[in-house]
Design a protein around this motif. Sequence first.
Motif, PDB file in Angstrom:
ATOM      1  N   CYS A  86       0.849  -1.189   0.000  1.00  0.00           N
ATOM      2  CA  CYS A  86       0.000   0.000   0.000  1.00  0.00           C
ATOM      3  C   CYS A  86       0.889   1.243   0.000  1.00  0.00           C
ATOM      4  O   CYS A  86       1.872   1.321   0.725  1.00  0.00           O
ATOM      5  CB  CYS A  86      -0.901  -0.009   1.239  1.00  0.00           C
ATOM      6  SG  CYS A  86      -1.703   1.580   1.552  1.00  0.00           S
TER       7      CYS A  86
ATOM      8  N   CYS B 223       0.510   2.831   3.851  1.00  0.00           N
ATOM      9  CA  CYS B 223       0.908   2.138   5.089  1.00  0.00           C
ATOM     10  C   CYS B 223       1.964   1.066   4.875  1.00  0.00           C
ATOM     11  O   CYS B 223       2.471   0.506   5.843  1.00  0.00           O
ATOM     12  CB  CYS B 223      -0.310   1.537   5.782  1.00  0.00           C
ATOM     13  SG  CYS B 223      -1.008   0.130   4.900  1.00  0.00           S
TER      14      CYS B 223
ATOM     15  N   CYS C  30      -4.737   0.765   0.505  1.00  0.00           N
ATOM     16  CA  CYS C  30      -5.531  -0.315   1.091  1.00  0.00           C
ATOM     17  C   CYS C  30      -6.828   0.221   1.716  1.00  0.00           C
ATOM     18  O   CYS C  30      -6.996   1.425   1.909  1.00  0.00           O
ATOM     19  CB  CYS C  30      -4.717  -1.057   2.136  1.00  0.00           C
ATOM     20  SG  CYS C  30      -4.508  -0.153   3.689  1.00  0.00           S
TER      21      CYS C  30
HETATM   22 ZN   LIG Z   1      -2.614   1.153   3.671  1.00  0.00          ZN
END
Ligand SMILES: [Zn+2]
Lengths: 233, 198
Positions: B57, B60, B69
């Motif tokens: 992602c 993150c 995500c």
């Molecule tokens: Zn994420």
Amino acid sequence: MSERVDGDPAFVLHTRPWRETSLIVDIFSRHHGRLGLVARGARRAGAAVKARLIPFQPLTLSWFGRGQLRTLHAAEWQGGGLMLRGHALMCGFYLNELLLRLLPEGDAHETLFDHYTLALADLNSRPEVEPVLRRFELDLLTELGYAQSLGHLASGGVIDPEARYGYEIGAGVIPPNRAAGYSGRALLALAAGDFSQPNTLAEGKLLMRALLAHYLGDKPLATRQLLIDLQRL
Amino acid sequence: MPLPGSLETLIDALRALPGVGPKSAARMAYHLLQRDRNGAARLAAGLTHALDKLHHCQRCNNFSETPVCDTCASPRRDARQLCVVEMPTDLNRLEETQAYKGLYFVLMGRLSPLDGIGPREIGLERLIERARDGVTEEVILATNFTAEGEATAHYASELLKARGLKVTRIARGLPAGGELEHVDGMTIAQALLDRRPA
Ligand SMILES: [Zn+2]
């Protein structure tokens, strides 16, 4: 012959996973020096021993077996308020890397064990790490026979605090040569274990670097590289 | 007698799994081929599919099938808090508690000086970039309380604080419902060191 050791004072230097559920634990023990032990099942969920097999904590360890088959069977924590944090923690990793790289396996070094115990306590309690690191480097090199006396000339002569000197690996302090790098005053202070002067620390660092570089060989220290990489961020 | 080439290749491939040596790998290969051919087919398809679909992602660093995500994209999360963990499994544990509504950053590792794992091998640089999005007010460091996790937390904290961010560390001490009599000494000693005003 198989050995059985009960309750030897020891520190964990490093652990790494081994097979599905075990750990290999590199230790520095008071009476048996640096050894690798297998902690069977230490990585299973709920295995209490793993939380105790952490670096920088005074432990007593018991094991049996020999060679690559030494098996840890008990680990007890000895207590004390030792909790390395921040930069002192990284210095602790550095001491461990030096021991892992330089200590031959299975040689007892009780004096060095005591120096190491003291160095960890000092890292924990003192704001200045440099004197602690220099003292331990010198203790380690001296104990392994890699550092000659800094209190007199290799030829036996007296060191003049006002003069400058060279250091020849394997021989010791020599009269000034082309690369005369160390002041007599700093060498005498290092020999006396007096790290109170900034110049002693600065010259001591240069001398220890030169000696360590010689005995560590080509492979650089991972802890030193990590600090360099962090500075770049 | 030498093994058929494809069998040897399979055994060799299974050794990529952590903690699996040649013996275990051979046992797995025979089991899959002899006893569970459906399972073997699902494993092969699952691996191919995951390799093809899953990426990190952008926000993150966790595994995701989309560029950002679901957690990071959710409007119900509090974007002012950013919790840093070592591994996706740690993130899952925090989510199970339902005690945290902020966002995450997954380092995918920890600084491990003696294994040569430095800032380049984990996502420290991406963390700094992520935390400077202008929305994050607090970075919560939830790396493990191992020597390596502590070192990671220390340097992450230094780097983030130098960029003007507020950084906190999850607390350490007695477990919930813990009684002194039954807790190991090291935990009690650390709880004493980490005591707070009451
Ligand atoms: Zn994420």
